[in-house]
Design a protein around this motif. Structure first.
Motif, short mmCIF file in Angstrom:
data_model
loop_
_atom_site.label_atom_id
_atom_site.label_comp_id
_atom_site.label_asym_id
_atom_site.label_seq_id
_atom_site.Cartn_x
_atom_site.Cartn_y
_atom_site.Cartn_z
N SER A 59 7.59 19.72 -0.23
CA SER A 59 6.90 20.97 -0.57
C SER A 59 7.83 21.89 -1.36
O SER A 59 9.06 21.72 -1.40
CB SER A 59 6.44 21.68 0.70
N THR A 60 7.24 22.90 -1.98
CA THR A 60 8.04 23.90 -2.69
C THR A 60 8.95 24.65 -1.72
O THR A 60 10.01 25.14 -2.11
CB THR A 60 7.13 24.91 -3.41
N GLU A 61 8.56 24.72 -0.46
CA GLU A 61 9.37 25.40 0.56
C GLU A 61 10.53 24.53 1.06
O GLU A 61 11.49 25.06 1.64
CB GLU A 61 8.50 25.81 1.75
N ASN A 62 10.46 23.23 0.84
CA ASN A 62 11.51 22.34 1.35
C ASN A 62 12.86 22.56 0.69
O ASN A 62 13.89 22.12 1.21
CB ASN A 62 11.10 20.87 1.19
N TRP A 63 12.87 23.24 -0.46
CA TRP A 63 14.15 23.55 -1.10
C TRP A 63 15.01 24.48 -0.24
O TRP A 63 16.23 24.58 -0.45
CB TRP A 63 13.92 24.20 -2.46
N LYS A 64 14.37 25.15 0.72
CA LYS A 64 15.11 26.07 1.60
C LYS A 64 15.92 25.33 2.66
O LYS A 64 16.72 25.94 3.37
CB LYS A 64 14.13 27.03 2.29
N ARG A 65 15.71 24.04 2.80
CA ARG A 65 16.45 23.26 3.79
C ARG A 65 17.91 23.12 3.35
O ARG A 65 18.25 23.37 2.19
CB ARG A 65 15.80 21.89 3.96
N PRO A 66 18.79 22.71 4.27
CA PRO A 66 20.21 22.54 3.90
C PRO A 66 20.37 21.62 2.69
O PRO A 66 19.61 20.67 2.52
CB PRO A 66 20.81 21.91 5.17
N LEU A 73 16.91 13.68 0.77
CA LEU A 73 15.50 13.44 0.49
C LEU A 73 15.28 12.96 -0.94
O LEU A 73 14.46 12.07 -1.20
CB LEU A 73 14.69 14.72 0.74
N MET A 74 16.03 13.53 -1.88
CA MET A 74 15.92 13.08 -3.27
C MET A 74 16.41 11.63 -3.40
O MET A 74 15.84 10.82 -4.14
CB MET A 74 16.72 14.00 -4.19
N GLY A 75 17.48 11.32 -2.66
CA GLY A 75 17.98 9.95 -2.67
C GLY A 75 16.97 8.98 -2.07
O GLY A 75 16.79 7.86 -2.57
N GLY A 125 -6.37 1.07 -6.13
CA GLY A 125 -6.20 2.24 -5.27
C GLY A 125 -5.14 3.16 -5.85
O GLY A 125 -4.36 2.75 -6.73
N THR A 126 -5.10 4.39 -5.36
CA THR A 126 -4.15 5.37 -5.88
C THR A 126 -3.33 5.98 -4.76
O THR A 126 -3.88 6.49 -3.77
CB THR A 126 -4.88 6.50 -6.63
N LEU A 127 -2.00 5.92 -4.92
CA LEU A 127 -1.08 6.63 -4.04
C LEU A 127 -0.65 7.88 -4.78
O LEU A 127 0.00 7.80 -5.83
CB LEU A 127 0.13 5.76 -3.71
N ASN A 128 -1.01 9.03 -4.25
CA ASN A 128 -0.77 10.31 -4.90
C ASN A 128 0.28 11.07 -4.09
O ASN A 128 -0.01 11.53 -2.98
CB ASN A 128 -2.08 11.09 -4.98
N LEU A 129 1.49 11.19 -4.62
CA LEU A 129 2.57 11.86 -3.89
C LEU A 129 2.64 13.33 -4.29
O LEU A 129 2.76 13.65 -5.48
CB LEU A 129 3.91 11.18 -4.19
N ALA A 130 2.58 14.21 -3.31
CA ALA A 130 2.76 15.64 -3.55
C ALA A 130 4.25 15.94 -3.45
O ALA A 130 4.83 15.92 -2.37
CB ALA A 130 1.98 16.45 -2.51
N LEU A 131 4.86 16.21 -4.60
CA LEU A 131 6.31 16.40 -4.69
C LEU A 131 6.62 17.75 -5.33
O LEU A 131 6.12 18.05 -6.42
CB LEU A 131 6.94 15.28 -5.51
N ASN A 132 7.47 18.53 -4.67
CA ASN A 132 7.69 19.92 -5.06
C ASN A 132 6.33 20.59 -5.25
O ASN A 132 6.05 21.23 -6.25
CB ASN A 132 8.51 20.02 -6.34
N TYR A 133 5.49 20.39 -4.23
CA TYR A 133 4.11 20.84 -4.28
C TYR A 133 3.89 22.03 -3.34
O TYR A 133 4.42 22.07 -2.23
CB TYR A 133 3.15 19.72 -3.87
N GLY A 134 3.07 22.96 -3.79
CA GLY A 134 2.60 24.05 -2.95
C GLY A 134 1.19 24.40 -3.38
O GLY A 134 0.89 24.44 -4.58
N SER A 190 0.13 24.43 6.08
CA SER A 190 1.45 24.42 5.44
C SER A 190 1.37 24.43 3.91
O SER A 190 2.09 23.71 3.23
CB SER A 190 2.27 23.22 5.93
N ASN A 191 0.44 25.22 3.38
CA ASN A 191 0.36 25.42 1.93
C ASN A 191 0.00 24.12 1.19
O ASN A 191 0.47 23.88 0.09
CB ASN A 191 1.68 25.99 1.40
#
Length: 235
Positions: A59-66, A73-75, A125-134, A190-191
């Motif tokens: 999520s866009t809020e996950n950038w607030k994590r350590p 997570l990016m790895g 089928g479609t796998l749709n990943l919400a990444l840096n999403y809000g 959670s937005n």
């Protein structure tokens, strides 16, 4: 399970950290196990005839994590793409994303764009990943995109309808979710997909995401099959 047609399932994958903590493991191991579960749930979705599976991955809020956790997570996203791309190709799954993916780490974004290109013609089928999403960010981006288009054309701003506004969302061609699943027992959005979830059915389970598999997915669809969807109307 009786024959229930569900085209689109969205999932808030929650509980990775608690799963790891209960086992005395680093939080990243919870995220790693959570990434493994995507394969099982994706297979289950195919078996049940679900055409679209949207997963709230970052999520866009996950950038607030350590910083260390965000980097991990990016790895893991890079690992996920490397590991799953052959499987996506084999099973005919198309990979798509929603969110401000231009802000992801360069390495992860490069692999992501490559996987999207490689799978774009798949139709199983479609796998749709919400990444840096809000959800709020999506609505703001839609408004800005609409305004920029009107300014570029030099025309007056037209009357906006729900149908015309939808065209500016991240994935306007994907139908709204029939069902939202949230793991770990939390009772909030959670937005996530604030526009698209307006009339979706909700299913909350105490099961943590790393323990959520085909059985649990089937139970969610079974519960959905018992619902009477009225879309705001009355019988």
């Amino acid at each position: 399970m009786k024959n229930v047609k569900v085209r689109h399932v969205a999932i808030i994958m929650d509980g990775n950290g608690r799963w790891a903590e209960r086992r005395g493991l680093p939080k990243v191991e919870g995220h790693r196990q959570g990434a493994r579960q995507v394969t099982e749930v994706l297979k289950a979705a195919q078996e049940y005839g679900v055409e679209f599976l949207t997963l709230y991955a970052f999520s866009t809020e996950n950038w607030k994590r350590p910083v260390a956790e965000v980097t991990a997570l990016m790895g893991l996203l890079e690992e996920f793409i490397d590991d799953k791309l052959p499987e996506l190709m084999k099973n005919g799954i198309r990979l798509r994303t929603i969110g401000r993916t231009e802000d992801l780490f360069p390495g992860a974004r490069k692999k992501l764009l490559h996987a999207i290109e490689m799978t774009e013609k798949n139709n199983g089928g479609t796998l749709n990943l919400a990444l840096n999403y809000g959800g709020r960010a999506e609505i703001v981006d839609a408004v800005n995109k609409m305004a920029a288009e009107m300014t570029e054309k030099g025309g007056r701003f037209p009357k906006v309808t729900e149908e015309s506004f939808r065209n500016y969302l991240y994935a306007s061609d994907i139908p709204d979710p029939d069902l939202l699943i949230r793991t770990s027992g939390e009772l909030r959005l959670s937005n996530f997909l604030l526009w698209e979830l307006s009339y979706s059915e909700m299913y909350v389970t105490d099961t943590l995401w790393p323990d959520f598999g085909k059985k649990e997915f089937g139970e969610a669809l079974e519960a959905y099959g018992q619902r009477d969807r009225r879309f705001g109307g009355r019988k």
